[in-house]
Design an enzyme around this catalytic site. Structure first.
Site, PDB file in Angstrom:
ATOM      1  N   LYS A  36       4.775   0.042  -0.678  1.00 52.06           N
ATOM      2  CA  LYS A  36       3.804  -0.858  -1.322  1.00 52.06           C
ATOM      3  C   LYS A  36       3.938  -0.831  -2.838  1.00 52.06           C
ATOM      4  O   LYS A  36       3.698  -1.845  -3.508  1.00 52.06           O
ATOM      5  CB  LYS A  36       2.395  -0.508  -0.872  1.00 52.06           C
ATOM      6  CG  LYS A  36       1.943   0.935  -1.124  1.00 52.06           C
ATOM      7  CD  LYS A  36       1.148   1.083  -2.390  1.00 52.06           C
ATOM      8  CE  LYS A  36       0.675   2.516  -2.589  1.00 52.06           C
ATOM      9  NZ  LYS A  36      -0.218   2.662  -3.765  1.00 52.06           N
TER      10      LYS A  36
ATOM     11  N   THR B  53      -2.732  -2.796  -4.007  1.00 59.14           N
ATOM     12  CA  THR B  53      -1.808  -2.479  -5.084  1.00 59.14           C
ATOM     13  C   THR B  53      -1.167  -3.721  -5.680  1.00 59.14           C
ATOM     14  O   THR B  53      -0.813  -3.733  -6.861  1.00 59.14           O
ATOM     15  CB  THR B  53      -0.716  -1.522  -4.556  1.00 59.14           C
ATOM     16  OG1 THR B  53      -1.326  -0.464  -3.829  1.00 59.14           O
ATOM     17  CG2 THR B  53       0.075  -0.918  -5.698  1.00 59.14           C
TER      18      THR B  53
END
Length: 327
Positions: free
Chosen positions: A185, A242
């Protein structure tokens, strides 16, 4: 708690808030003295005071003395070194967990494999991950995360010991899936920052998120993870967080690159480790070794290390042959 950066400090605050006596260790003695004096981490989390049950030390043996669980919260490049230092003390560990993210660059190992490589003995181990920003956890804002361990009872014990009225931990036995999500991520968040910084729009952002999740899942399955893990907090949840909020250092790094800033200057300005910068190379290497298609990660890697322009990287992605979506 080994590691006095923003995330290590936030987790130490949360464990202490939940009623566990917690010791926070940092290797920088001057920094630790400042933490003890100010009763807060003025550099990273200046608005979060330390609970009474949280103490700090620069002596590793003191941090390990008599503790039930050790939690390592250091950048991936320092993970092996920190574990080796723990092993060198000769302390008999009762439980070991980590919130370190990313494949080890030199070996391509996931954190749990590094643990197996460095430490001996039958010690319960686990990983903490999921969609949480340090400042919000430290402020006591409602948050949730995943704690994974091959031993379900250990994951549950850690989850129960950190859960409060404003923080909820879920458990998993899919160590690999949770670690792959945490590693991947950050790389994709750099791509999201570049995309938004160049003004590509909402269509581009959601395409990157959706196809990035597909790449994350493919890599995880190749390594032995479970598919459903990537639809949970440590997969889709952490990816969306994120990629879409500027509290993310990786996203901010991507935004800086889109403004034309050189990588080394952006890293210096952010002032904290940008895991995705190093993770892009390691994730790409692991995917190539396993023959797993990760075209977005490949293009991000090219932008970071081969000086390919973001516009050319996007063009390369869009020119790929037409294929079925769910493969």
């Amino acid at each position: 708690m080994l590691g006095a950066g923003s995330w290590g400090t936030a987790l130490a605050i949360q464990f202490a808030r939940a009623g566990r006596a917690t010791v926070l260790w940092g290797r920088n003695r001057a920094q630790v003295e400042a933490l003890a004096r100010e009763r807060r981490n003025c550099r990273y989390l200046p608005n979060a005071g330390f609970p009474a049950g949280l103490t700090v030390t620069a002596a590793l043996t003191d941090a390990l003395d008599g503790v039930e669980d050790v939690l390592v919260v250091v950048p991936s490049h320092a993970f092996r070194q920190t574990l080796a230092a723990v092993a060198a003390t000769g302390v008999a560990l009762k439980g070991l967990a980590w919130a370190t993210k990313g494949f080890e660059l030199e070996t391509g190992l996931l954190p749990h494999q590094v643990v197996e490589d460095v430490l001996s003995g039958d010690v319960p181990t686990g990983v903490l991950a999921g969609p949480t920003f340090a400042a919000e956890v430290a402020a006591g804002l409602p948050s949730a995360m995943t704690i994974a361990s091959a031993r379900a009872d250990y994951a549950r014990r850690l989850a129960e010991s950190i859960t409060t009225d404003t923080f909820r931990a879920y458990t998993s036995t899919d160590l690999i899936g949770v670690e792959v999500g945490a590693a991947t991520k950050n790389v994709l968040a750099i791509g999201a920052g570049i995309s938004d910084g160049l003004g590509f729009g909402a269509n581009t952002r959601i395409a990157l998120l959706t196809r990035g999740l597909a790449e994350m899942t493919r890599l995880g399955l190749a390594l032995g993870a479970r598919r459903d893990t990537f639809m949970g907090l440590a997969g889709m949840g952490d990816l969306v967080l994120t990629c879409t909020d500027d509290q993310s250092r990786n996203r901010r790094f991507g935004l800086a690159l889109a403004r034309g800033q050189r990588a080394e200057h952006a890293l210096r300005d952010i002032g904290q480790v940008v895991e995705g910068y190093y993770g892009a190379r390691s994730v790409h290497q692991v995917a190539s070794r396993l023959n797993v298609g990760m075209p977005i990660v490949e293009q991000i890697n090219r932008v970071l290390y081969e000086h390919v322009s973001p516009h050319d990287a996007v063009a390369a992605l869009m020119r790929r042959p037409v294929m079925a979506e769910l493969v």
